[in-house]
Design a protein around this motif. Structure first.
Motif, PDB file in Angstrom:
ATOM      1  N   PRO A  57      50.965  64.635  53.912  1.00 12.78           N
ATOM      2  CA  PRO A  57      49.995  64.760  52.821  1.00 12.78           C
ATOM      3  C   PRO A  57      49.270  63.452  52.518  1.00 12.78           C
ATOM      4  O   PRO A  57      48.072  63.464  52.204  1.00 12.78           O
ATOM      5  CB  PRO A  57      50.835  65.220  51.631  1.00 12.78           C
ATOM      6  CG  PRO A  57      52.237  64.824  51.967  1.00 12.78           C
ATOM      7  CD  PRO A  57      52.334  64.944  53.448  1.00 12.78           C
ATOM      8  N   SER A  58      49.951  62.319  52.617  1.00 16.27           N
ATOM      9  CA  SER A  58      49.284  61.055  52.291  1.00 16.27           C
ATOM     10  C   SER A  58      48.184  60.751  53.295  1.00 16.27           C
ATOM     11  O   SER A  58      47.075  60.328  52.921  1.00 16.27           O
ATOM     12  CB  SER A  58      50.293  59.904  52.224  1.00 16.27           C
ATOM     13  OG  SER A  58      50.863  59.623  53.481  1.00 16.27           O
ATOM     14  N   ALA A  60      46.625  62.966  55.174  1.00 13.43           N
ATOM     15  CA  ALA A  60      45.571  63.969  54.999  1.00 13.43           C
ATOM     16  C   ALA A  60      44.651  63.581  53.841  1.00 13.43           C
ATOM     17  O   ALA A  60      43.431  63.786  53.908  1.00 13.43           O
ATOM     18  CB  ALA A  60      46.184  65.340  54.755  1.00 13.43           C
ATOM     19  N   LEU A  61      45.215  63.008  52.789  1.00 14.36           N
ATOM     20  CA  LEU A  61      44.401  62.544  51.667  1.00 14.36           C
ATOM     21  C   LEU A  61      43.567  61.319  52.046  1.00 14.36           C
ATOM     22  O   LEU A  61      42.419  61.170  51.616  1.00 14.36           O
ATOM     23  CB  LEU A  61      45.297  62.197  50.476  1.00 14.36           C
ATOM     24  CG  LEU A  61      45.941  63.364  49.731  1.00 14.36           C
ATOM     25  CD1 LEU A  61      47.020  62.860  48.788  1.00 14.36           C
ATOM     26  CD2 LEU A  61      44.890  64.163  48.958  1.00 14.36           C
ATOM     27  N   LEU A  91      41.799  68.138  48.545  1.00 18.68           N
ATOM     28  CA  LEU A  91      43.146  68.593  48.170  1.00 18.68           C
ATOM     29  C   LEU A  91      43.546  69.835  48.959  1.00 18.68           C
ATOM     30  O   LEU A  91      44.716  69.983  49.332  1.00 18.68           O
ATOM     31  CB  LEU A  91      43.210  68.857  46.672  1.00 18.68           C
ATOM     32  CG  LEU A  91      42.956  67.651  45.759  1.00 18.68           C
ATOM     33  CD1 LEU A  91      43.159  68.047  44.299  1.00 18.68           C
ATOM     34  CD2 LEU A  91      43.841  66.474  46.118  1.00 18.68           C
ATOM     35  N   ARG A  93      42.608  70.587  52.026  1.00 15.95           N
ATOM     36  CA  ARG A  93      42.987  70.152  53.375  1.00 15.95           C
ATOM     37  C   ARG A  93      44.379  69.532  53.352  1.00 15.95           C
ATOM     38  O   ARG A  93      45.183  69.760  54.256  1.00 15.95           O
ATOM     39  CB  ARG A  93      41.969  69.149  53.911  1.00 15.95           C
ATOM     40  CG  ARG A  93      42.214  68.740  55.367  1.00 15.95           C
ATOM     41  CD  ARG A  93      41.045  67.931  55.900  1.00 15.95           C
ATOM     42  NE  ARG A  93      41.173  67.702  57.335  1.00 15.95           N
ATOM     43  CZ  ARG A  93      41.733  66.620  57.878  1.00 15.95           C
ATOM     44  NH1 ARG A  93      42.222  65.670  57.094  1.00 15.95           N
ATOM     45  NH2 ARG A  93      41.807  66.480  59.187  1.00 15.95           N
ATOM     46  N   ARG A  94      44.685  68.751  52.323  1.00 12.57           N
ATOM     47  CA  ARG A  94      46.042  68.221  52.145  1.00 12.57           C
ATOM     48  C   ARG A  94      47.065  69.336  52.105  1.00 12.57           C
ATOM     49  O   ARG A  94      48.113  69.282  52.778  1.00 12.57           O
ATOM     50  CB  ARG A  94      46.072  67.381  50.859  1.00 12.57           C
ATOM     51  CG  ARG A  94      47.383  66.688  50.503  1.00 12.57           C
ATOM     52  CD  ARG A  94      48.327  67.505  49.610  1.00 12.57           C
ATOM     53  NE  ARG A  94      47.723  68.241  48.539  1.00 12.57           N
ATOM     54  CZ  ARG A  94      47.548  67.778  47.297  1.00 12.57           C
ATOM     55  NH1 ARG A  94      47.911  66.544  46.983  1.00 12.57           N
ATOM     56  NH2 ARG A  94      47.017  68.564  46.356  1.00 12.57           N
ATOM     57  N   ASP A  95      46.770  70.371  51.333  1.00  9.93           N
ATOM     58  CA  ASP A  95      47.696  71.493  51.206  1.00  9.93           C
ATOM     59  C   ASP A  95      47.899  72.207  52.543  1.00  9.93           C
ATOM     60  O   ASP A  95      48.992  72.689  52.849  1.00  9.93           O
ATOM     61  CB  ASP A  95      47.191  72.482  50.163  1.00  9.93           C
ATOM     62  CG  ASP A  95      47.163  71.898  48.752  1.00  9.93           C
ATOM     63  OD1 ASP A  95      47.680  70.775  48.569  1.00  9.93           O
ATOM     64  OD2 ASP A  95      46.625  72.560  47.853  1.00  9.93           O
ATOM     65  N   THR A  98      50.427  70.438  54.616  1.00  3.25           N
ATOM     66  CA  THR A  98      51.807  70.629  54.154  1.00  3.25           C
ATOM     67  C   THR A  98      52.250  72.086  54.307  1.00  3.25           C
ATOM     68  O   THR A  98      53.326  72.454  53.821  1.00  3.25           O
ATOM     69  CB  THR A  98      51.957  70.233  52.674  1.00  3.25           C
ATOM     70  OG1 THR A  98      51.148  71.099  51.871  1.00  3.25           O
ATOM     71  CG2 THR A  98      51.566  68.782  52.450  1.00  3.25           C
ATOM     72  N   THR A 176      51.475  62.313  46.193  1.00  5.00           N
ATOM     73  CA  THR A 176      50.929  62.991  47.366  1.00  5.00           C
ATOM     74  C   THR A 176      50.703  64.485  47.145  1.00  5.00           C
ATOM     75  O   THR A 176      50.059  65.127  47.983  1.00  5.00           O
ATOM     76  CB  THR A 176      51.861  62.818  48.580  1.00  5.00           C
ATOM     77  OG1 THR A 176      53.175  63.288  48.237  1.00  5.00           O
ATOM     78  CG2 THR A 176      51.933  61.365  49.009  1.00  5.00           C
ATOM     79  N   SER A 177      51.206  65.046  46.053  1.00  2.53           N
ATOM     80  CA  SER A 177      51.101  66.492  45.856  1.00  2.53           C
ATOM     81  C   SER A 177      50.340  66.903  44.596  1.00  2.53           C
ATOM     82  O   SER A 177      50.198  68.091  44.324  1.00  2.53           O
ATOM     83  CB  SER A 177      52.501  67.126  45.808  1.00  2.53           C
ATOM     84  OG  SER A 177      53.246  66.631  44.702  1.00  2.53           O
ATOM     85  N   VAL A 200      43.654  56.190  47.812  1.00  2.93           N
ATOM     86  CA  VAL A 200      43.330  57.609  47.680  1.00  2.93           C
ATOM     87  C   VAL A 200      42.742  57.926  46.312  1.00  2.93           C
ATOM     88  O   VAL A 200      41.632  58.475  46.192  1.00  2.93           O
ATOM     89  CB  VAL A 200      44.588  58.472  47.912  1.00  2.93           C
ATOM     90  CG1 VAL A 200      44.360  59.909  47.422  1.00  2.93           C
ATOM     91  CG2 VAL A 200      44.972  58.474  49.377  1.00  2.93           C
TER      92      VAL A 200
END
Length: 493
Positions: A57-58, A60-61, A91, A93-95, A98, A176-177, A200
């Motif tokens: 996640p980090s 991706a952010l 966010l 894309r981060r999800d 994960t 990160t979430s 970020v």
């Protein structure tokens, strides 16, 4: 069978692994490949910290942040990317990376390679035994014929401030979430988590203040210029960095209100959220270490095959963060591969155990060739020893620095490119002890340095590794030329 019924595995397993993060998965994969029956015990999500609250996640952010910064350094693009990032898309894309905090895919992988999974909280229960508290309230006792491996990782360590838990601070997990961007974010710490998350959330719209206890600045485990260049860029982006200050108190009077931090200079800082990035602690406080004579909550000291040195008979292993050798996912996975292969060799006798320096069953790189990339803008990448570490270890060294902006590939990569490269040379043996690069896109330079350091490649041979033109990697030629021409500082320089 009632929920409270005691269940047991009648045949046991050859190997039991506590923790199904990347380290546990890799170790189990290696023992299973060696023909040993293997089970993993996991109390949270299969895939562990890295997959859901850290690496994936980090990064991706960070990726949209760095891409925008790169585009802003190129004419023809900078005019098109001046606006803010689209926060919901970043966010989402981060999800996606994960897997929306679902572990089905990782569970399927375990099944595909023949590794059993037991969900629940596992604790050592004497030699070669683990008792698992199952989600349905029952218990299952597993036995290992050959080895138990502790791969439970680490957790964020909060400072011992009165009432710190009551302010509901962010740790790396929340940072990160988070589903929303705080208006004001205070970041306490100056290490990797602190600078990456400051990067970020500032880019996503938060007003960020970084509080660093020491005067040394950021990224103090790397060469000093790494932290200096990252701090310079963060400040230019709008982050306030305050060094030499410590947090002495934290209060959040209203449940949904701001946090007030008391500082040791008598001032206060008000923020909507506070991230404590102040170190890690081993996740060993409740895994039954006392049943095998070890201190609960302690780091586990291991030999180079990752076998716990304090436990007789050599059946207990610890890989990854819990052994405190190198707290990075890729290094934990490396240890896991070494440990899994060593367990297989000890059980089967084939191949013969090889625990000498750089042997197949020795995690030598933990001492000599640990690579790390900090995904800020600019990136900071290093492997092996810093100049200070090499001097402290008694090596006779020469340190060679070059301005990355003087390399043609860097100028093509971005207008106004700023960066620096350093190599630390063992003068007695004629090979690299360490290398550090700071600048946009230098993370992809690092593996060549890792190969040179781990392989102890003589500099005379590195001359024949010709870098392609025009790439940033041509900095290798500039470094080697400078060394040949007598540039650089010696061990006392």
């Amino acid at each position: 069978m009632s929920a409270a019924t005691e269940r047991s595995d009648s045949d046991g397993y050859d190997v039991i692994v506590l923790g199904a993060g990347p380290v546990g998965e890799n170790l189990a994969d290696r023992t299973r490949a060696a023909g040993l029956t293997t089970v993993i015990v996991e109390s949270e999500l299969v895939g562990g910290e890295c997959s859901y609250w850290a690496c994936m996640p980090s990064k991706a952010l960070l990726r949209p942040v760095i891409s925008r910064a790169d585009a802003g350094r190129l004419p023809g693009l900078r005019e098109r990317v001046g606006g803010p990032l689209e926060v919901p898309a970043v966010l989402e894309r981060r999800d996606t990376f994960t897997s929306h905090w679902q572990d089905d895919g990782q569970v399927d992988w375990l099944r595909s390679v023949g590794i059993d999974l037991v969900r629940g909280h596992g604790r050592l229960d004497g030699p070669r035994a683990v008792t698992v508290e199952l989600p349905d309230g029952g218990r299952r006792r597993l036995t290992a014929r050959h080895a138990v491996a502790v791969c439970t990782g680490s957790r964020a360590a909060l400072p011992p401030l009165p009432g710190v838990a009551e302010v509901r601070p962010w740790t790396s997990r929340e940072a990160t979430s988070s589903k929303t961007v705080p208006r004001r974010l205070a970041v306490v710490g100056g290490g990797v988590v602190a600078v990456e998350m400051a990067t970020v959330w500032q880019a996503l719209g938060a007003a960020v203040t970084v509080l660093v206890r020491g005067q040394e600045g950021l990224l103090t485990r790397m060469e000093p210029f790494a932290g200096e260049l990252v701090a310079e860029a963060l400040t230019e982006a709008g982050v306030e960095i305050r060094t030499g200050v410590s947090v002495t108190a934290a209060h959040r009077p209203a449940p949904d209100g701001p946090v007030t931090l008391g500082l040791d200079d008598g001032s206060e800082l008000v923020a909507d959220e506070v991230l404590f990035a102040t170190g890690r602690a081993p996740r060993t406080e409740d895994i039954g270490l006392d049943t095998v004579g070890l201190e609960p909550g302690s780091w586990l000291e291991v030999d180079d095959s990752c076998r716990v040195t304090a436990v007789p008979d050599g059946w207990l292993y610890a890989a990854g963060d819990v052994n405190h050798r190198a707290l990075m996912t890729h290094q934990g996975k490396y240890q896991a591969r070494v440990a899994g292969a060593a367990i297989g060799a000890r059980v089967r006798g084939t191949p013969p155990l090889d625990t000498g320096r750089w042997g197949a069953h020795s995690a030598t790189a933990d001492h000599a060739a640990v690579p790390q990339v900090v995904f800020t803008d600019p990136e900071a990448a290093s492997v092996g020893l810093t100049a200070a570490q090499a001097r402290d270890a008694g090596h006779r060294i020469r340190v060679v620095d070059k301005d990355l902006a003087q390399v043609a590939g860097a100028g093509l990569y971005a207008d106004g490119y700023r960066g620096r490269a350093r190599m630390v040379v063992d003068e007695d043996r004629g090979h690299l002890l360490g290398a550090t690069f700071v600048g946009p896109a230098v993370g992809e330079l690092l593996h060549s340095a890792s190969v040179a350091v781990a392989g102890e490649v003589p500099l005379a041979r590195l001359w024949h590794a010709v870098p392609s033109y025009p790439t940033i990697s041509e900095v290798w030629l500039r470094l080697l030329e400078a060394y040949r021409d007598g540039e650089g500082a010696g061990a006392d320089g």
